[in-house]
Motif scaffolding. Structure first.
Motif, PDB file in Angstrom:
ATOM      1  N   ASP A 123       0.842  -1.203   0.000  1.00 24.85           N
ATOM      2  CA  ASP A 123       0.000   0.000   0.000  1.00 24.85           C
ATOM      3  C   ASP A 123       0.870   1.243   0.000  1.00 24.85           C
ATOM      4  N   TYR A 124       0.234   2.376  -0.315  1.00 23.32           N
ATOM      5  CA  TYR A 124       0.890   3.675  -0.213  1.00 23.32           C
ATOM      6  C   TYR A 124       1.266   3.973   1.237  1.00 23.32           C
ATOM      7  N   ALA A 125       2.366   4.705   1.414  1.00 22.86           N
ATOM      8  CA  ALA A 125       2.770   5.144   2.742  1.00 22.86           C
ATOM      9  C   ALA A 125       1.812   6.228   3.249  1.00 22.86           C
ATOM     10  N   PRO A 126       1.726   6.419   4.578  1.00 25.99           N
ATOM     11  CA  PRO A 126       0.719   7.340   5.127  1.00 25.99           C
ATOM     12  C   PRO A 126       0.795   8.771   4.605  1.00 25.99           C
ATOM     13  N   ALA A 127       2.016   9.314   4.381  1.00 28.68           N
ATOM     14  CA  ALA A 127       2.117  10.701   3.914  1.00 28.68           C
ATOM     15  C   ALA A 127       1.509  10.887   2.532  1.00 28.68           C
ATOM     16  N   PHE A 128       1.478   9.820   1.719  1.00 26.83           N
ATOM     17  CA  PHE A 128       0.872   9.904   0.394  1.00 26.83           C
ATOM     18  C   PHE A 128      -0.578  10.360   0.489  1.00 26.83           C
ATOM     19  N   TYR A 129      -1.303   9.859   1.485  1.00 27.25           N
ATOM     20  CA  TYR A 129      -2.725  10.171   1.617  1.00 27.25           C
ATOM     21  C   TYR A 129      -2.967  11.615   2.094  1.00 27.25           C
ATOM     22  N   VAL A 130      -1.897  12.300   2.500  1.00 29.63           N
ATOM     23  CA  VAL A 130      -1.975  13.734   2.789  1.00 29.63           C
ATOM     24  C   VAL A 130      -1.556  14.535   1.556  1.00 29.63           C
ATOM     25  N   VAL A 131      -0.423  14.144   0.943  1.00 29.81           N
ATOM     26  CA  VAL A 131       0.161  14.930  -0.144  1.00 29.81           C
ATOM     27  C   VAL A 131      -0.666  14.841  -1.420  1.00 29.81           C
ATOM     28  N   GLN A 132      -1.078  13.639  -1.831  1.00 33.18           N
ATOM     29  CA  GLN A 132      -1.726  13.483  -3.131  1.00 33.18           C
ATOM     30  C   GLN A 132      -3.024  14.274  -3.279  1.00 33.18           C
ATOM     31  N   PRO A 133      -3.977  14.191  -2.331  1.00 36.02           N
ATOM     32  CA  PRO A 133      -5.226  14.931  -2.541  1.00 36.02           C
ATOM     33  C   PRO A 133      -5.099  16.446  -2.355  1.00 36.02           C
ATOM     34  N   ILE A 134      -4.011  16.896  -1.712  1.00 38.55           N
ATOM     35  CA  ILE A 134      -3.837  18.331  -1.476  1.00 38.55           C
ATOM     36  C   ILE A 134      -3.018  18.983  -2.589  1.00 38.55           C
ATOM     37  N   ASP A 135      -2.068  18.255  -3.165  1.00 37.84           N
ATOM     38  CA  ASP A 135      -1.250  18.770  -4.265  1.00 37.84           C
ATOM     39  C   ASP A 135      -2.148  19.217  -5.427  1.00 37.84           C
ATOM     40  N   PRO A 136      -2.107  20.498  -5.837  1.00 35.91           N
ATOM     41  CA  PRO A 136      -2.935  20.944  -6.967  1.00 35.91           C
ATOM     42  C   PRO A 136      -2.638  20.188  -8.260  1.00 35.91           C
ATOM     43  N   MET A 137      -1.393  19.653  -8.392  1.00 38.91           N
ATOM     44  CA  MET A 137      -1.028  18.901  -9.584  1.00 38.91           C
ATOM     45  C   MET A 137      -1.405  17.431  -9.449  1.00 38.91           C
ATOM     46  N   ALA A 138      -1.952  17.034  -8.292  1.00 38.42           N
ATOM     47  CA  ALA A 138      -2.383  15.653  -8.032  1.00 38.42           C
ATOM     48  C   ALA A 138      -1.268  14.654  -8.315  1.00 38.42           C
ATOM     49  N   LEU A 139      -0.028  15.035  -8.004  1.00 37.77           N
ATOM     50  CA  LEU A 139       1.166  14.221  -8.260  1.00 37.77           C
ATOM     51  C   LEU A 139       1.371  13.948  -9.744  1.00 37.77           C
ATOM     52  N   GLY A 140       0.892  14.850 -10.588  1.00 38.46           N
ATOM     53  CA  GLY A 140       1.103  14.740 -12.030  1.00 38.46           C
ATOM     54  C   GLY A 140       2.285  15.581 -12.479  1.00 38.46           C
ATOM     55  N   ILE A 141       2.139  16.332 -13.569  1.00 40.00           N
ATOM     56  CA  ILE A 141       3.227  17.151 -14.111  1.00 40.00           C
ATOM     57  C   ILE A 141       3.660  18.175 -13.059  1.00 40.00           C
ATOM     58  N   GLY A 142       4.950  18.133 -12.671  1.00 36.47           N
ATOM     59  CA  GLY A 142       5.407  18.989 -11.588  1.00 36.47           C
ATOM     60  C   GLY A 142       4.961  18.495 -10.227  1.00 36.47           C
ATOM     61  N   THR A 143       4.838  17.182 -10.066  1.00 33.96           N
ATOM     62  CA  THR A 143       4.342  16.561  -8.858  1.00 33.96           C
ATOM     63  C   THR A 143       5.007  17.065  -7.582  1.00 33.96           C
ATOM     64  N   ALA A 144       4.222  17.158  -6.534  1.00 32.67           N
ATOM     65  CA  ALA A 144       4.761  17.553  -5.235  1.00 32.67           C
ATOM     66  C   ALA A 144       5.795  16.569  -4.729  1.00 32.67           C
ATOM     67  N   SER A 145       5.724  15.307  -5.180  1.00 29.81           N
ATOM     68  CA  SER A 145       6.648  14.293  -4.678  1.00 29.81           C
ATOM     69  C   SER A 145       8.080  14.504  -5.151  1.00 29.81           C
ATOM     70  N   SER A 146       8.319  15.455  -6.062  1.00 31.61           N
ATOM     71  CA  SER A 146       9.695  15.768  -6.450  1.00 31.61           C
ATOM     72  C   SER A 146      10.424  16.500  -5.338  1.00 31.61           C
ATOM     73  N   THR A 147       9.698  17.150  -4.435  1.00 36.81           N
ATOM     74  CA  THR A 147      10.338  17.853  -3.316  1.00 36.81           C
ATOM     75  C   THR A 147       9.692  17.538  -1.970  1.00 36.81           C
ATOM     76  N   LEU A 148       8.673  16.676  -1.966  1.00 35.78           N
ATOM     77  CA  LEU A 148       8.015  16.274  -0.717  1.00 35.78           C
ATOM     78  C   LEU A 148       8.006  14.748  -0.640  1.00 35.78           C
ATOM     79  N   TRP A 149       8.507  14.210   0.445  1.00 38.58           N
ATOM     80  CA  TRP A 149       8.572  12.763   0.640  1.00 38.58           C
ATOM     81  C   TRP A 149       7.172  12.235   0.941  1.00 38.58           C
ATOM     82  N   THR A 150       6.788  11.153   0.259  1.00 41.57           N
ATOM     83  CA  THR A 150       5.471  10.551   0.512  1.00 41.57           C
ATOM     84  C   THR A 150       5.519   9.489   1.609  1.00 41.57           C
TER      85      THR A 150
END
Length: 362
Positions: A123-150
């Motif tokens: 499964d996804y790690a717990p931080a993913f469930y915070v970062v993905q729905p809040i990131d305006p890019m939804a972890l797509g182009i320019g994803t928040a995960s490039s500078t935020l650990w999931t």
């Protein structure tokens, strides 16, 4: 070997899914007892890495392509058993993603009741469930995960193997998720991880906080990160913000940060952004991120991303996006989308990605 394995495995996945659907029908399951679903995303990209520029057809710029199976059984007395098996696909080559795993995106079986739920699998790690729905890019182009650990054990993945999740029921919009990796995590090369998140959903507001700790192979040091985020829909527009504080001491053996891996022995990372509908079927999303490396190397970076999503139907979207990351000093961090990290950046250079594609769900 990877191509052979992927080519052989995919027909097995399809046969497995057809078998599930046939079995559900034969046993008199109600419609929707077993659901086959998916998302296909293909894109044309132009990446600039300083000394190198490339044009390519890629898979999943906005969202990762996938094929999934899920089902639920009512056990009575308020109990439900369920499963989800989801495989990642590279639509440009037809191979499996996530290292060729048959169900690399998610593989879970669960038991749920009024008391909450217990899940086991991948499964996804717990931080993913915070970062993905809040990131305006939804972890797509320019994803928040490039500078935020999931919160996963790897910088290149958002998921953990061998997990046990404990999920609380929702109390006045609040829910709790606890996760730990147990059992044979050393046998498959992963590391012990544990974390939690607390989410709050109320009307047009989503807020969350998570904390993750991942031990090194000898359990003598650990990586850790705390993430907070909030998103609010004001009607005419949506605003979002995320902040993360982390220290990667289990996988960083020197005091300085790596110039190529965004997560260092001490860092702070921030995101602000939002979404604006510009027509009934068109929305613009944007984010600005700042990565503050707090080690002696001081390998900082900033990134601006924007995309436009145009809805053709309930299941089909057209999109285009642009992201530019400015490396400071000798850092060489890369731009990423939902499926690809465009690595090989010239140290100190700015790097960018221009992409356009189509996303279809079924």
């Amino acid at each position: 070997m990877k191509t052979i394995r992927s080519t052989a495995t995919f027909p097995c996945i399809l046969a497995f899914g057809l078998g599930l659907a046939t079995a559900a029908h034969a046993q008199g399951e109600p419609a929707g007892g077993v659901t086959i679903y998916g998302l296909m995303d293909a894109c044309l990209t132009r990446s600039d890495r300083g000394a190198d520029r490339a044009t390519a057809i890629n898979s999943g710029c906005l969202y990762g392509s996938r094929l999934g199976f899920r089902g639920t059984e009512d056990l009575g007395g308020g109990l439900r058993a369920s499963f989800v098996l989801e495989t990642g696909l590279t639509i440009d080559t037809g191979e499996l993603a996530q290292g060729g795993r048959a169900f690399g995106r998610k593989a879970l079986v669960s038991l749920a009741g009024r008391w909450g739920a217990i899940e086991m699998g991948r499964d996804y790690a717990p931080a993913f469930y915070v970062v993905q729905p809040i990131d305006p890019m939804a972890l797509g182009i320019g994803t928040a995960s490039s500078t935020l650990w999931t919160g996963a054990a790897s910088t290149s993945a958002a998921r953990n193997n061998n997990v046990v999740n404990l999920l609380s029921p929702t109390w006045n919009g609040l829910s709790l998720r606890l996760q730990a990796t147990v059992g044979d995590e050393r046998a498959d090369g992963s590391r012990k991880a544990r974390g939690l998140n607390v989410l709050y959903r109320s009307g047009k507001t989503l807020a969350g906080i998570s904390h993750t700790r991942v031990d090194n192979a000898d359990d003598l040091a650990h990586d850790a990160g705390t993430t907070v985020g909030v998103r609010h829909d004001f009607g005419a527009f949506t605003l979002a913000g995320i902040a993360q504080s982390g220290a990667w001491r289990g996988t960083r053996t020197t005091s300085a940060a790596s110039a190529t891996s965004i997560f260092s022995r001490s860092y702070r990372s921030y995101l602000v952004g939002g979404s604006v509908p510009v027509a009934a079927t068109t929305k613009v999303n944007a984010s600005w991120k700042r990565y503050d490396d707090r080690t002696a190397g001081n390998f900082d970076a900033s990134q601006l991303s924007v995309n436009v999503v145009h809805t053709l139907s309930r299941r089909t979207d057209l999109y285009a996006g642009y992201s530019r990351l400015k490396n400071l000093r000798a850092s060489s961090y890369s731009v990423s989308d939902a499926s690809t990290a465009y690595t090989g950046v010239t140290p100190g250079a700015s790097t960018s990605l221009l992409a356009a594609g189509i996303k279809h769900t079924f």
